[in-house]
Design a protein around this motif. Structure first.
Motif, short mmCIF file in Angstrom:
data_model
loop_
_atom_site.label_atom_id
_atom_site.label_comp_id
_atom_site.label_asym_id
_atom_site.label_seq_id
_atom_site.Cartn_x
_atom_site.Cartn_y
_atom_site.Cartn_z
N GLU A 1 4.71 7.23 30.34
CA GLU A 1 3.86 8.27 29.94
C GLU A 1 3.03 7.89 28.15
O GLU A 1 2.70 8.47 28.30
CB GLU A 1 4.79 9.21 29.46
N THR B 1 0.85 14.47 32.46
CA THR B 1 0.91 13.64 31.42
C THR B 1 -0.23 14.02 30.33
O THR B 1 -0.24 14.84 29.16
CB THR B 1 1.31 12.02 31.00
N ASN C 1 -0.24 8.97 27.45
CA ASN C 1 -0.53 9.51 26.37
C ASN C 1 -1.23 8.49 25.24
O ASN C 1 -1.80 9.17 24.22
CB ASN C 1 0.67 9.63 25.91
#
Ligand code: NAD
Length: 356
Positions: A165, A204, A169
């Protein structure tokens, strides 16, 4: 505060094209651009001088600089060297040592060059697309990987597609931030219908988009994205995708513009520090002849001003000046056509400076 720029010209046409970008940057000093240029060796030129394609001195200079302007590396002369000291190793080394995880490749077609594309002029004229490719993760780096022999004696090759993640991100933020400086639209490209890893990618990105309410997020499967890129490329503003999908889509997008000598690129780290370079190589076939197109490198300097030095007004001036010299009909050999005026590398640089 004075910003330090490490200038690494490299091999082949590298020194010729970088000299023109430096002319343009230096021209802004009188208008208040506070920069200091430092010069270092990389690639074959560095190997000849020091025995290494990425001498420690160059690496330290790059680490301490605010941004890096690179020409290109490589050439016939070094092709027979051991892979560990080949010029290209210097480039890969600097990318990984500086953790440049975000690769930005704009595909921008100046309308004056629409005829240079293999696609119809009306499909590509005015194209202005940015591909943001994750550069240090995904299937190119995932473990385990290898080729093994099965019990029945058959060989099996395998790689691992893996993204955390935090990695998604990180690249997502780069794409959203860039979109804010453009048309505020991000298209995230994945294969979420088949690959769990990119299902997480999609989730995400969707969650991240809540921090960017002013940016429109859409999702597209990679096979459709490839088709849309050649069908109607002007529908995209910013595309963000994984390492491998980005590798393929960005090459496809760059060819929409027809001319390798026109396309800049940036590779950024987490703090927005970046290395800026044309997408083409060192073109040893035309090196030393003063005929290479310096515009990709000059436009790379514009990207540096926009993305690392936070000087969008100077970046705009470069991009407008490039458009102006094309309007004037000035062309280096690679983009020359009947009815235009052929100029040398240095004449093109001078013309951009005059048009600033
Ligand atoms: P290349 O991009 O150097 O050249 C491909 C063709 O495009 C050549 O015909 C060349 O003359 C032309 N060309 C490239 N840039 C041009 C420009 N600015 N103006 C006019 N014409 C231009 O690719 P290649 O021939 O495959 O590779 C040559 C060397 O460059 C190799 O050693 C390769 O490893 C290296 N390379 C380096 C980089 C890099 O430094 N980022 C990238 C690609 C290739």
């Amino acid at each position: 505060m004075t910003k330090k720029i490490a200038v690494l010209a490299g091999d082949g046409i590298g020194p010729e094209i970088v000299a023109e970008a430096v002319k343009v940057l230096n021209a802004f000093k009188q208008d208040g651009l506070d920069i200091e240029l430092e010069y270092g060796l990389i690639g074959g030129a560095a190997y000849d001088e020091t025995g290494s394609p990425l001498p420690d001195e160059t690496l330290q200079m790059a680490k301490h600089a605010d941004a890096i302007l690179l020409g290109a590396v490589g050439g016939y002369k070094w092709e027979s060297l051991d892979i560990s000291v080949r010029p290209e190793k210097g480039l890969l080394g600097i990318r990984s040592q500086l953790n440049l995880f975000a690769n930005l490749r704009p595909a921008l077609l100046y309308p004056q060059l629409a005829d240079a594309s293999t696609l119809k002029p009306e499909v590509v004229a005015g194209l202005d697309l940015m591909i943001v490719r994750e550069l240090t993760g995904g299937i190119y780096f995932g473990q385990p990987r290898g080729i093994r022999t099965l019990e029945n004696g058959e060989k099996e090759g395998y790689n691992t597609l893996v993204y955390r993640e935090s990695e998604i991100n990180r690249i997502g933020r780069v794409a959203f931030d860039i979109a804010r400086k453009r048309q505020s639209r991000v298209c995230s490209v994945d294969k979420a219908n088949v690959l769990e890893c990119t299902e997480l990618w999609r989730e995400t990105m969707t969650t991240l988009s809540k921090d960017y309410a002013d940016v429109e997020l859409s999702h597209m499967y990679v096979d459709n994205a490839a088709m849309q890129l050649v069908r109607a490329p002007k529908q995209f503003d910013v595309m963000v995708t994984t390492n491998m999908f980005g590798d393929i889509l960005s090459d496809c997008a760059s060819m929409l513009t027809g001319s390798i000598g026109m396309l800049p690129s940036a590779s950024l780290d987490e703090n927005g520090k970046g290395m800026y370079e044309p997408i083409h190589g060192s073109a040893p076939d035309i090196a030393g002849q003063n005929i290479a197109n310096p515009l990709a490198t000059i436009l790379s300097a514009a990207m540096m001003l926009r993305y690392t030095l936070d000087q969008p007004a100077f970046a705009d001036r470069i991009e407008k000046a490039v458009s102006k010299v094309l309007d004037q009909g000035l062309r280096t050999a690679d983009i020359f056509s009947a009815g235009t005026t052929r100029v040398t590398t240095a004449e093109m640089g001078d013309a951009v400076v005059a048009a600033l």
